[in-house]
Write a protein that holds these residues in place. Structure first.
Motif: not given
Length: 172
Positions: A23-24, A48-51, A94-98
């Motif tokens: 995330v950072r 990368l985050l969605t993966h 995307a961060v919220q979903r992750f």
């Protein structure tokens, strides 16, 4: 950074650190920069985050909890499609979903008492919760490294150990 504790506490702490590192690497990136493809593959910071979110769902919701697909929070396969995202997906969303997927992973794992608890994987056979933790640490650390390199290519920022709370002389 947790350095002393039970095996489970340490595994969970390192996994959470790997999650936070990924995330950072996207912090402060514009949505456009997070979508930039700098390599021939589908690898982008946003991808990368969605993966990683799909991997969380795959290992914890799909496999460890054995939830039907109707109860997954989203895509739960670690294939090339997991690097895809909607045209209007923002870094913030995307961060919220992750982070939501990670919270569900923590809750599911908390319901499993034994690190040696086994689940079946259709391709590799029986795996334990311990193995899932180790696999996810490896997966997320690897992808945080990818994101770090992409971030450096995009705007020159690097995610050194000092940025993660490690004194520079101890980084690496």
């Amino acid at each position: 950074m947790l350095t002393v504790g039970t095996e489970r506490e340490l595994l969970e702490a390192v996994l959470d650190e790997s999650r936070a590192d990924l995330v950072r690497c996207l912090a402060g990136l514009s949505d456009a920069d997070a979508r930039r493809r700098l390599v021939p593959s589908l690898t982008t910071p946003l991808g990368l985050l969605t993966h990683a979110a799909a991997a969380e769902r795959s290992w914890f919701q799909r496999r460890l909890a054995g939830l039907p697909s109707s109860e997954w929070d989203g895509y739960a396969y670690g294939d090339d499609a997991s690097f895809g995202y909607e045209d209007d997906l923002t870094v913030t969303a995307a961060v919220q979903r992750f982070e939501h997927a990670c919270a569900r992973s923590r809750a599911i794992a908390a319901g499993v008492d034994d690190l040696d608890s086994e689940v079946h994987h259709e391709r590799i056979g029986v795996v334990t919760l311990r193995w899932i933790y180790l696999h996810m640490i490896r997966e997320l650390a690897r992808h945080a490294g990818h994101a770090d390199i992409l971030r450096e290519q995009i705007d020159g920022a690097t995610m050194t150990g000092a940025q993660f709370g490690v004194p520079p002389e101890d980084a690496g």
